[in-house]
Structure formats: structure tokens, C-alpha cells
Design a protein around this motif. Structure first.
Motif, PDB file in Angstrom:
ATOM      1  N   LEU A   1      -3.576   6.888  -1.722  1.00 43.60           N
ATOM      2  CA  LEU A   1      -3.237   6.544  -0.525  1.00 43.60           C
ATOM      3  C   LEU A   1      -2.924   5.218  -0.342  1.00 43.60           C
ATOM      4  O   LEU A   1      -1.689   4.854   0.265  1.00 43.60           O
ATOM      5  CB  LEU A   1      -4.574   6.891   0.636  1.00 43.60           C
ATOM      6  N   LEU A   2      -3.531   4.406  -0.953  1.00 37.62           N
ATOM      7  CA  LEU A   2      -3.435   3.018  -0.843  1.00 37.62           C
ATOM      8  C   LEU A   2      -2.090   2.639  -1.578  1.00 37.62           C
ATOM      9  O   LEU A   2      -1.295   1.775  -1.110  1.00 37.62           O
ATOM     10  CB  LEU A   2      -4.360   2.051  -1.633  1.00 37.62           C
ATOM     11  N   SER A   3      -1.638   3.333  -2.625  1.00 34.13           N
ATOM     12  CA  SER A   3      -0.593   3.063  -3.362  1.00 34.13           C
ATOM     13  C   SER A   3       0.744   3.600  -2.503  1.00 34.13           C
ATOM     14  O   SER A   3       1.572   2.735  -2.589  1.00 34.13           O
ATOM     15  CB  SER A   3      -0.483   3.786  -4.690  1.00 34.13           C
ATOM     16  N   CYS A   4       0.577   4.586  -2.073  1.00 33.61           N
ATOM     17  CA  CYS A   4       1.567   5.160  -1.079  1.00 33.61           C
ATOM     18  C   CYS A   4       1.812   3.996   0.154  1.00 33.61           C
ATOM     19  O   CYS A   4       2.669   3.492   0.662  1.00 33.61           O
ATOM     20  CB  CYS A   4       1.131   6.241  -0.434  1.00 33.61           C
ATOM     21  N   LEU A   5       0.542   3.352   0.758  1.00 27.82           N
ATOM     22  CA  LEU A   5       0.876   2.686   1.778  1.00 27.82           C
ATOM     23  C   LEU A   5       1.634   1.319   1.489  1.00 27.82           C
ATOM     24  O   LEU A   5       2.314   0.920   2.050  1.00 27.82           O
ATOM     25  CB  LEU A   5      -0.563   2.138   2.258  1.00 27.82           C
ATOM     26  N   ALA A   6       1.403   0.910   0.343  1.00 24.86           N
ATOM     27  CA  ALA A   6       1.893  -0.081  -0.020  1.00 24.86           C
ATOM     28  C   ALA A   6       3.423  -0.045  -0.380  1.00 24.86           C
ATOM     29  O   ALA A   6       4.439  -1.022  -0.285  1.00 24.86           O
ATOM     30  CB  ALA A   6       1.378  -0.831  -1.407  1.00 24.86           C
ATOM     31  N   GLY A   7       3.665   1.097  -0.985  1.00 25.44           N
ATOM     32  CA  GLY A   7       5.157   1.634  -1.304  1.00 25.44           C
ATOM     33  C   GLY A   7       5.899   1.888  -0.044  1.00 25.44           C
ATOM     34  O   GLY A   7       7.143   1.586   0.012  1.00 25.44           O
ATOM     35  N   PHE A   8       5.428   2.522   0.932  1.00 24.64           N
ATOM     36  CA  PHE A   8       6.414   3.189   2.039  1.00 24.64           C
ATOM     37  C   PHE A   8       6.161   2.318   3.344  1.00 24.64           C
ATOM     38  O   PHE A   8       7.083   2.592   4.163  1.00 24.64           O
ATOM     39  CB  PHE A   8       5.767   4.701   2.204  1.00 24.64           C
ATOM     40  N   TRP A   9       4.999   1.602   3.430  1.00 28.15           N
ATOM     41  CA  TRP A   9       4.920   1.058   4.891  1.00 28.15           C
ATOM     42  C   TRP A   9       5.524  -0.544   4.886  1.00 28.15           C
ATOM     43  O   TRP A   9       4.540  -1.317   4.869  1.00 28.15           O
ATOM     44  CB  TRP A   9       3.487   1.139   5.403  1.00 28.15           C
ATOM     45  N   SER A  10       6.556  -0.588   4.453  1.00 29.08           N
ATOM     46  CA  SER A  10       7.138  -1.752   4.425  1.00 29.08           C
ATOM     47  C   SER A  10       8.670  -2.110   4.998  1.00 29.08           C
ATOM     48  O   SER A  10       9.391  -3.033   4.199  1.00 29.08           O
ATOM     49  CB  SER A  10       7.331  -2.162   2.847  1.00 29.08           C
ATOM     50  N   ASN A  11       8.784  -1.559   6.230  1.00 24.27           N
ATOM     51  CA  ASN A  11       9.853  -1.626   6.728  1.00 24.27           C
ATOM     52  C   ASN A  11       9.864  -2.546   7.917  1.00 24.27           C
ATOM     53  O   ASN A  11      10.631  -2.253   9.291  1.00 24.27           O
ATOM     54  CB  ASN A  11      10.330  -0.226   7.403  1.00 24.27           C
ATOM     55  N   GLY A  12       8.762  -3.529   8.096  1.00 24.51           N
ATOM     56  CA  GLY A  12       8.916  -4.411   9.112  1.00 24.51           C
ATOM     57  C   GLY A  12       8.203  -3.954  10.493  1.00 24.51           C
ATOM     58  O   GLY A  12       8.079  -4.619  11.455  1.00 24.51           O
ATOM     59  N   LYS A  13       7.435  -2.857  10.450  1.00 24.18           N
ATOM     60  CA  LYS A  13       6.659  -1.969  11.593  1.00 24.18           C
ATOM     61  C   LYS A  13       5.242  -2.422  11.416  1.00 24.18           C
ATOM     62  O   LYS A  13       4.768  -2.395  10.312  1.00 24.18           O
ATOM     63  CB  LYS A  13       6.892  -0.746  11.620  1.00 24.18           C
ATOM     64  N   ALA A  14       4.683  -2.959  12.507  1.00 27.79           N
ATOM     65  CA  ALA A  14       3.230  -3.306  12.331  1.00 27.79           C
ATOM     66  C   ALA A  14       2.350  -2.041  12.221  1.00 27.79           C
ATOM     67  O   ALA A  14       2.593  -0.650  12.740  1.00 27.79           O
ATOM     68  CB  ALA A  14       2.708  -3.758  13.636  1.00 27.79           C
ATOM     69  N   ARG A  15       1.410  -2.195  11.152  1.00 29.79           N
ATOM     70  CA  ARG A  15       0.353  -0.863  10.819  1.00 29.79           C
ATOM     71  C   ARG A  15      -0.812  -1.625  10.506  1.00 29.79           C
ATOM     72  O   ARG A  15      -0.972  -2.467  10.165  1.00 29.79           O
ATOM     73  CB  ARG A  15       0.802  -0.175   9.670  1.00 29.79           C
ATOM     74  N   ILE A  16      -1.930  -1.112  11.313  1.00 34.32           N
ATOM     75  CA  ILE A  16      -3.160  -1.271  11.205  1.00 34.32           C
ATOM     76  C   ILE A  16      -3.986  -0.244  10.278  1.00 34.32           C
ATOM     77  O   ILE A  16      -3.689   1.010  10.408  1.00 34.32           O
ATOM     78  CB  ILE A  16      -4.175  -1.520  12.383  1.00 34.32           C
ATOM     79  N   VAL A  17      -4.477  -0.459   9.303  1.00 32.40           N
ATOM     80  CA  VAL A  17      -5.481   0.524   8.624  1.00 32.40           C
ATOM     81  C   VAL A  17      -6.815   0.286   8.571  1.00 32.40           C
ATOM     82  O   VAL A  17      -7.222  -0.869   8.114  1.00 32.40           O
ATOM     83  CB  VAL A  17      -4.882   0.358   6.838  1.00 32.40           C
ATOM     84  N   ILE A  18      -7.611   1.309   9.165  1.00 32.67           N
ATOM     85  CA  ILE A  18      -8.952   1.096   9.321  1.00 32.67           C
ATOM     86  C   ILE A  18      -9.614   2.163   8.366  1.00 32.67           C
ATOM     87  O   ILE A  18      -9.626   3.171   8.611  1.00 32.67           O
ATOM     88  CB  ILE A  18      -9.328   1.187  10.748  1.00 32.67           C
TER      89      ILE A  18
END
Length: 409
Positions: free
Chosen positions: A285-302
């Protein structure tokens, strides 16, 4: 608009190449599929594209249509699979053109997983009007509707159906009502404010605009309430994911992350990261978060856990902020008494039972959830507080008895 650009490009090339381009565009951005019959054009708008990404046109259509027929999608979405073909049909008129809409559920797809779709039918002569003007109009109106009628949503991931099940985020907690130490509350809100204000910075340096938080503490200490408070503070939807407890070879975090909307909170419930399957799933999950959530949109992961000590140390180092949700203090009790019984949080003119409650609650291992449960038993202030005093006295007697038994060993 994108649709006008597509039209001008398509008109300049031959029909076989047109179909190839349209197919590729559908794969990228969810361009709707088209069929023709008896001078009627049928457009099917699915909830996700062929590569698994959320179809933005589908989301706009959903907001526009359900507002038009005065339905709250957040309340009916989880039960939408029960809608039969033909049960939910309605008409629209745009610049004299008659447009027929239908909501239906397609079960004839890979894995037989129900997919919500919208069908639009209109006369062939209105084709240009629909694609050049009507659909952009729908998208524009949807933005207005969402800004005026913003209803936060809770999306819970179902491993069985491989879908996010949606309902409205119906939770009372805010930063004004949550039981939390004031200095910790201020520190968290300041951190959230700094994060949101750095949009241009993250975009300029090309870094992932994300923030990782770890909420840890026993059940009932307010982790869920804090998530709701953060969501309301930021006006973000919540996506709740419970990691598989065993080794799941078919767990695909890439697919589920692609379906998460922009400006949202992803909550990862972690029961026990010492389990092999959970650790593997969390790393994926963490690997995918770093790879795909890089489009300049704010994301909070809790991340939430009942036991921080069992949390993987390498993952612990990646958390930007670790928040301990502890036992309830007397100040926390006064917040709950204000929330549930309407009592003033000020020390002026306290209830006659407050001194007893303060004496009993200080040093007791009692959670905000346990206090709230007692206060909800009666709307009569005296009855509710008297019941709380009896419960605290009983807990104190049990605790003292255990301590005495331990000394005798």
C-alpha cells in the motif's frame, strides 16, 4: 473543453482511426461509449475507466442528475445494486433537445461485480449539441451543486466485492466537540493548516503532497472521532481501508487507490502489523501511495492502531505526526458532558457531582467512549451523572481489589 478538442481531431481523420483514438481516450479518461440505433444515440457512462481510474464525467453526472430529481446519492448509493432496469428513468430538456436518462447496474463485467452506470439517449441530430454544450454544462452545474451541497462521504472498502461502498459521513465530532488535550489539538490543526497552505510549494518542487498520521490508543479513546473531525476541518471525504489479516495474494492496492478521489483522507485500520499478511499488504500500500498519489492533489493518510508497540518500526519512521489518544481526563469529561447533556464547560457553577467525578476519574483507566456510553443512558442530567458516579466507583473498587491481590502474590 476536452470534448471540442476531441471532436476537431476526430473530424480530420478517417473513421477506422477515429475508433482507435476514441477507444484509447476511453481508456485514459473514461470517454463514454456510444451506440446508434434508429437515429438514436446511446451514451453509457460507467463509474470507472477501463484502467480502473475514477470517471470524472460519471461523478459530475451523478451530482447533476440526483440533484435534479432531489435525491441524496450518499444515502442510496450503498443500496443502488437493487435498482432494476427501467426503475430509475427521467427526462431532461436542454435548449429544446429532449434527453432521456437512466440509472442502471451492470453485473455483466469482469468478476460479476456490480458497476453503477448512467445511460443517456438522444436524437442523432442533437449529437453536436450534447457533446459540445450539454455535457460541459452538466460538469459545470455539478461543480456548483457540490460546492453548495457539500455532503462528506465515507467510503469503506469491501475486499469481497472489490468496491468502495459509500454512505454519508454521519458523525457528530468536530474539533470543538472532540475529547483531546488542547495543546495537542492546536498542534494538529496548525499542522493541517501548514500542509494545505503548501500546495504551490509541493507542485513547484515536484514532491508528493501528502501527510502521514498515526493515531494510536485503546478502543474507545476517540480515534474514529478524530478522523471525522479532521475530515470536517478540511472538507475531505474519507476512505476507510481495513488491511487483510491473512496473506492475500489477490490484494491489489494499486486498483483501489486509483478509485480514491482527490482531496481525501485514506484511513488504514491496522489491527496487528505483526501479522505477516498485514505487513505485506501495508508495504504494498505504501509503495503504491508513493507511486500514484503524485499529481499535486492533497491527500491525508491516517493509520490507526490499538498498539503502537506492534507497529512496524520502519513504517513508524514514515509518520509525520504520531498522536496518542489516551484515557479520559476530567477536562475531557466536561467536554462530553457539554456534548451529551448540554452542561457548561466552564468551571463556574458546576454540577454538585463534579467534585466526586473529578476525584474518581483522575488516575482511572477510563476511555472517552466509556464515559459517553454512561452519559447517553439518560437525558436527565442528575440521573446520567449519578449513573456515571456509580460506574466509576465500581471501577475503582475493582481496580483496588486487583492491586491488593497483586501485592499478596
Amino acid at each position: 473543453m476536452m470534448l471540442k478538442l476531441i471532436k476537431s481531431m476526430v473530424q480530420a481523420i478517417t473513421r477506422p482511426i477515429q475508433y482507435l483514438i476514441i477507444s484509447y481516450l476511453r481508456y485514459l479518461v473514461g470517454f463514454p461509449s456510444l451506440t446508434h440505433h434508429d437515429n438514436q444515440v446511446t451514451v453509457i457512462i460507467e463509474d470507472s475507466t477501463d484502467n480502473g481510474r475514477i470517471n470524472v464525467i460519471h461523478g459530475a453526472t451523478q451530482a447533476y442528475l440526483l440533484n435534479k430529481i432531489n435525491l441524496d446519492f450518499a444515502k442510496i448509493n450503498h443500496d443502488l445494486v437493487k435498482i432494476c432496469v427501467g426503475e430509475c428513468q427521467f427526462d431532461d430538456i436542454y435548449q429544446g433537445a429532449e434527453l432521456k436518462w437512466r440509472i442502471f447496474v451492470d453485473k455483466n463485467n469482469i468478476g460479476n461485480i456490480p458497476k453503477q452506470c448512467f445511460e443517456l439517449r438522444f436524437d442523432e441530430k442533437h449529437r453536436d449539441l450534447v457533446f459540445d454544450s450539454y455535457i460541459p454544462f452538466v460538469e459545470s452545474k455539478a461543480k456548483e451543486i457540490k460546492s453548495k451541497k457539500r455532503i462528506l462521504e465515507m467510503h469503506t472498502y469491501s475486499h469481497c466485492s472489490d468496491t468502495w461502498e459509500t454512505k454519508s459521513l454521519d458523525h457528530h465530532s468536530t474539533f470543538e466537540t472532540i475529547v483531546m488535550k488542547e495543546d495537542l489539538k492546536r498542534g494538529l490543526t496548525d499542522d493541517l493548516d501548514r500542509f494545505i497552505s503548501k500546495k504551490d510549494f509541493y507542485k513547484r518542487v515536484g514532491r508528493h503532497w501528502m501527510r502521514y498520521y498515526l493515531l494510536h490508543g485503546l478502543p474507545g479513546t476517540g480515534k474514529t472521532s478524530l478522523v471525522a473531525a479532521i475530515a470536517k476541518y478540511l472538507n475531505f471525504d474519507v476512505y476507510n481501508l481495513r488491511l487483510p489479516e491473512g496473506v492475500k495474494t489477490d490484494f491489489d492496492p494499486r486498483r483501489l487507490i486509483l478509485r480514491v478521489k482527490d482531496s481525501s483522507i485514506l484511513v488504514v485500520e491496522d489491527k496487528d502489523t505483526s501479522l505477516e499478511g498485514t505487513t505485506v499488504a501495508l508495504s504494498q500500500l505504501l509503495s503504491c501511495l508513493a507511486g500514484f498519489w503524485s499529481n499535486g492533489k492533497a491527500r491525508i493518510v491516517i493509520f490507526t492502531t490499538n498498539n503502537k508497540e506492534r507497529f512496524d518500526p520502519t513504517l513508524l519512521c514514515r509518520m509525520d505526526m504520531k498522536i496518542y489518544m489516551g484515557h479520559c481526563s476530567f477536562e475531557g469529561f466536561k467536554t462530553l458532558a457539554s456534548n451529551y447533556l448540554g452542561l457548561s464547560h466552564d468551571n463556574d457553577g458546576p454540577h454538585r457531582l463534579y467534585p466526586d467525578i473529578k476525584r474518581l476519574i483522575d488516575g482511572q483507566a477510563v476511555t472517552p467512549g466509556q464515559i459517553a456510553e454512561e452519559l447517553m443512558k439518560s437525558q436527565d442530567v442528575d440521573v446520567a451523572l449519578e449513573g456515571l458516579v456509580r460506574t466509576l466507583e465500581m471501577k475503582s473498587l475493582i481496580s483496588n481489589k486487583i492491586d491488593e491481590d497483586d501485592k499478596d502474590l
